[in-house]
Scaffold this motif. Structure first.
Motif, PDB file in Angstrom:
ATOM      1  N   GLU A   1       0.829  -1.206   0.000  1.00  0.00           N
ATOM      2  CA  GLU A   1       0.000   0.000   0.000  1.00  0.00           C
ATOM      3  C   GLU A   1       0.864   1.258   0.000  1.00  0.00           C
ATOM      4  N   ARG A   2       1.920   1.249   0.815  1.00  0.00           N
ATOM      5  CA  ARG A   2       2.773   2.432   0.886  1.00  0.00           C
ATOM      6  C   ARG A   2       3.540   2.640  -0.411  1.00  0.00           C
ATOM      7  N   LEU A   3       3.934   1.553  -1.069  1.00  0.00           N
ATOM      8  CA  LEU A   3       4.606   1.673  -2.359  1.00  0.00           C
ATOM      9  C   LEU A   3       3.700   2.351  -3.368  1.00  0.00           C
ATOM     10  N   ALA A   4       2.426   1.969  -3.385  1.00  0.00           N
ATOM     11  CA  ALA A   4       1.482   2.601  -4.314  1.00  0.00           C
ATOM     12  C   ALA A   4       1.318   4.080  -4.014  1.00  0.00           C
ATOM     13  N   GLN A   5       1.286   4.446  -2.728  1.00  0.00           N
ATOM     14  CA  GLN A   5       1.166   5.862  -2.364  1.00  0.00           C
ATOM     15  C   GLN A   5       2.395   6.650  -2.830  1.00  0.00           C
ATOM     16  N   ASP A   6       3.576   6.101  -2.567  1.00  0.00           N
ATOM     17  CA  ASP A   6       4.802   6.787  -2.983  1.00  0.00           C
ATOM     18  C   ASP A   6       4.906   6.870  -4.495  1.00  0.00           C
ATOM     19  N   TRP A   7       4.427   5.855  -5.195  1.00  0.00           N
ATOM     20  CA  TRP A   7       4.465   5.896  -6.663  1.00  0.00           C
ATOM     21  C   TRP A   7       3.545   6.995  -7.188  1.00  0.00           C
ATOM     22  N   ALA A   8       2.349   7.108  -6.625  1.00  0.00           N
ATOM     23  CA  ALA A   8       1.454   8.191  -7.032  1.00  0.00           C
ATOM     24  C   ALA A   8       2.072   9.550  -6.751  1.00  0.00           C
ATOM     25  N   ASN A   9       2.765   9.663  -5.631  1.00  0.00           N
ATOM     26  CA  ASN A   9       3.461  10.909  -5.297  1.00  0.00           C
ATOM     27  C   ASN A   9       4.532  11.231  -6.330  1.00  0.00           C
ATOM     28  N   ALA A  10       5.308  10.225  -6.716  1.00  0.00           N
ATOM     29  CA  ALA A  10       6.352  10.437  -7.721  1.00  0.00           C
ATOM     30  C   ALA A  10       5.751  10.844  -9.056  1.00  0.00           C
ATOM     31  N   CYS A  11       4.646  10.227  -9.430  1.00  0.00           N
ATOM     32  CA  CYS A  11       4.017  10.564 -10.715  1.00  0.00           C
ATOM     33  C   CYS A  11       3.455  11.983 -10.705  1.00  0.00           C
ATOM     34  N   CYS A  12       2.935  12.416  -9.560  1.00  0.00           N
ATOM     35  CA  CYS A  12       2.459  13.802  -9.465  1.00  0.00           C
ATOM     36  C   CYS A  12       3.617  14.778  -9.653  1.00  0.00           C
ATOM     37  N   TRP A  13       4.751  14.477  -9.042  1.00  0.00           N
ATOM     38  CA  TRP A  13       5.913  15.349  -9.194  1.00  0.00           C
ATOM     39  C   TRP A  13       6.386  15.362 -10.646  1.00  0.00           C
ATOM     40  N   VAL A  14       6.410  14.213 -11.282  1.00  0.00           N
ATOM     41  CA  VAL A  14       6.831  14.142 -12.678  1.00  0.00           C
ATOM     42  C   VAL A  14       5.886  14.945 -13.564  1.00  0.00           C
ATOM     43  N   SER A  15       4.579  14.858 -13.326  1.00  0.00           N
ATOM     44  CA  SER A  15       3.624  15.611 -14.131  1.00  0.00           C
ATOM     45  C   SER A  15       3.853  17.105 -14.009  1.00  0.00           C
ATOM     46  N   LEU A  16       4.279  17.566 -12.820  1.00  0.00           N
ATOM     47  CA  LEU A  16       4.513  18.993 -12.612  1.00  0.00           C
ATOM     48  C   LEU A  16       5.800  19.480 -13.260  1.00  0.00           C
TER      49      LEU A  16
END
Length: 616
Positions: A263-278
């Motif tokens: 679960e935490r890996l999925a949260q961190d991955w979503a966080n990384a993708c948000c940063w990449v999109s920005l």
């Protein structure tokens, strides 16, 4: 030596290491770490030393065309200060008067700062400068993504976090755990050594770039997303074997979160993708371009009314420009209005929509118009449109209000004279008009100089007197504008004639890093539009409303869940009408024959129907 220019932008990073709190040895250690990180991200630098106390300066020239305000570089400075205790941020955080003493300068202790290396090497550093996008690379290297949590980062489950990655955006392809960057947005370089080593061994780098394993894990995920990996690929490497396996990353998650590691890996991955999109547009920005994806439509050679369709926008803009000069003579506000109306004309030409009366129609939102208006703020564009559309004789008429995802729609009508609404404002000197987006460089040079430059570049004028007359400006203001344009290199010549200079608008935009500002603005607008569309979907029932953990457990009434029962009760209420209300008697002292009869009856009616209370 000042760090920021008059527009409060800087084309260099200056790092001041102070020995007062931690001593010379700590300064040497921190400066060496910073220089190693700069080298890893493609930065070039020079350094000098104060022989009296051991203090150091490191100066890094940014790539040609890159210039940032304090707000753009402050996140990087904060990250560095958290890792380098001797770094003093005061010079770089003072955009008004921040400065640094260059190599060779006298110190307070009576000595001179000593340059590390030769003067020739230092000159070469400023000639070659750093590689592009140094600031963004440094932020990624230091685990900046840890500070960009997606919405509900600590409450939603893993599936919700995977779904929060925007697969429908132009950066991503596929969905869910298979969402990855599209090929043309991916970085082609290999993963940096530090996150790659941590993924394999689980050991933090010795240079303290990551303050905790959390930042190291986030750096691995961000580097993976930037290179086209998806969450499924990361999970496969964490569980796999061989040279491509990441047992260190897997062990780090298991040691920290145990059963919640997935679960935490999925949260961190979503966080990384948000940063990449920005930041992906900044990381992959090729430089400033004068032509965007929106271009005026091309028509077939034999299409009817071809000349009218091409020239109507020029004639409207020429008439609107004259109307602006008549409405705000000599006022600076006219330059802002002119830019907004030119952006509106360009948007209309891009859409190519004509009304039944032959006038152009345009329905582009204020965010799009702000990009066409030379990066003008959205609030300024909205305020100008709201102001001028209600003025007498205005050249725009709103025929549809904004609703949902639809923007205000305007009809570009002929402008009218405010003193005689029957007379249309003539479109004079149409040949000088160019329906095109406002160049971003005018954000730096100033909109008040744009018309003078256009008259020289497009109007063919060269004598100052003719230019000032055509621009409707006075002689003193005109020569001030010419001097500013000559100083910028856009024009050249003396008081008799002027011509185009050697510097172009693209050069100015490139020197001030406006392509990065445009990329950040576009990315920010995309996020706002995405959030707005999602809110509309939730508001009107197209998407389920996120569950509220604090929702009441009280069961709903039968008529709230049974539609037929609800209709029966509603019909019965309509048939019987509301229950009778007790009438309020008139005050006992009312004399209906009195001259105040009407007032007292009205007061009694208010008391009976609305429950009003008389105050005496």
């Amino acid at each position: 030596m000042p760090i920021f220019d008059k527009s409060r932008r800087t084309d260099k990073l200056v790092f001041d290491f102070d020995t007062k709190a931690h001593g010379p040895e700590s300064v040497e250690r921190d400066a060496a770490r910073l220089c190693a990180w700069l080298d890893e991200c493609g930065g070039r630098w020079i350094s000098d030393r104060n022989p009296s106390n051991g203090g150091r300066h490191v100066i890094t020239p940014l790539a040609a065309g890159e210039a940032f305000r304090r707000v753009n570089i402050e996140p990087l400075l904060r990250l560095l200060a958290a890792r380098l205790p001797t770094l003093d941020l005061a010079p770089m955080l003072n955009a008004a008067t921040g400065g640094i003493t260059p190599p060779g300068s006298a110190t307070r202790q009576g000595s001179n700062r000593q340059l590390d290396g030769s003067i020739e090497d230092a000159v070469a550093v400023f000639e070659k400068r750093s590689e592009p996008r140094l600031v963004a690379r440094m932020r990624a290297l230091l685990g900046d993504t840890l500070h960009h949590r997606p919405p509900h980062s600590g409450t939603a489950d893993a599936a919700a976090h995977i779904a929060s990655v925007p697969p429908a955006s132009e950066f991503w392809e596929r969905e869910g755990a298979q969402a990855r960057l599209q090929p043309h947005w991916r970085l082609s370089s290999a993963m940096p050594a530090a996150p790659s080593s941590f993924a394999v061994t689980g050991v933090l780098p010795a240079d303290r770039r990551y303050q905790s394993p959390s930042e190291a894990r986030q750096a691995v995920l961000t580097a993976s997303a930037l290179r086209g990996l998806c969450l499924g690929d990361v999970q496969a490497r964490m569980k796999g074997t061989g040279t491509s396996a990441w047992p260190g990353l897997n062990d780090s998650y298991q040691a920290k979160y145990g059963n919640r590691a997935t679960e935490r890996l999925a949260q961190d991955w979503a966080n990384a993708c948000c940063w990449v999109s920005l930041h992906i547009q900044v990381l992959r920005s090729p430089g400033h371009k004068t032509t965007g994806k929106h271009t005026p439509p091309r028509r077939a050679p034999g299409q009817r009314n071809r000349a009218h369709a091409v020239d109507v926008y020029d004639r409207w803009l020429a008439s609107a420009t004259e109307w602006i000069q008549m409405t705000w003579p000599g006022q600076p506000y006219r330059w802002t209005v002119s830019a907004v109306l030119q952006a509106l004309a360009y948007a209309a030409k891009c859409q190519g929509i004509m009304g039944n009366d032959g006038t152009p129609l345009v329905d582009v939102g204020v965010r799009g118009l702000s990009l066409f208006a030379g990066l003008m703020s959205v609030t300024t564009v909205a305020d100008v449109l709201a102001h001028i559309r209600d003025l007498p004789g205005s050249p725009i008429h709103r025929i549809r209000r904004a609703a949902g995802v639809l923007a205000d729609q305007y009809s570009l009508i002929p402008a009218r004279r405010y003193d005689d609404m029957e007379v249309a404002v003539a479109a004079v000197h149409v040949e000088r008009i160019r329906v095109a987006p406002i160049h971003d460089a005018w954000r730096v040079v100033g909109l008040s100089k744009r018309l003078i430059y256009d008259l020289v570049a497009n109007g063919g004028l060269s004598r100052p007197a003719d230019i000032f007359a055509a621009a409707h400006i006075g002689t003193r203001a005109g020569y001030d504008a010419l001097a500013a344009l000559k100083q910028a290199g856009l024009l050249r010549g003396g008081r008799g004639e002027v011509a185009l200079g050697d510097t172009t608008l693209d050069d100015i935009a490139h020197h001030h890093g406006l392509h990065f500002e445009r990329a950040e603005r576009v990315a920010h607008y995309r996020i706002e539009r995405r959030d707005w569309r999602r809110w509309l979907d939730i508001r009107y029932g197209l998407l389920p409303d996120p569950a509220d953990p604090r929702a009441s457990s009280v069961p709903a009434a039968p008529w709230d869940v049974d539609v037929e029962l609800n209709e029966v009760i509603w019909a019965a209420q309509l048939a019987t009408g509301p229950p009778p209300q007790p009438s309020t008697p008139l005050p006992p002292d009312i004399d209906l024959d009195d001259s105040r009869e009407d007032d007292l009856l009205a007061l009694a009616l208010l008391q009976e129907e609305l429950g009003a209370v008389a105050i005496t």
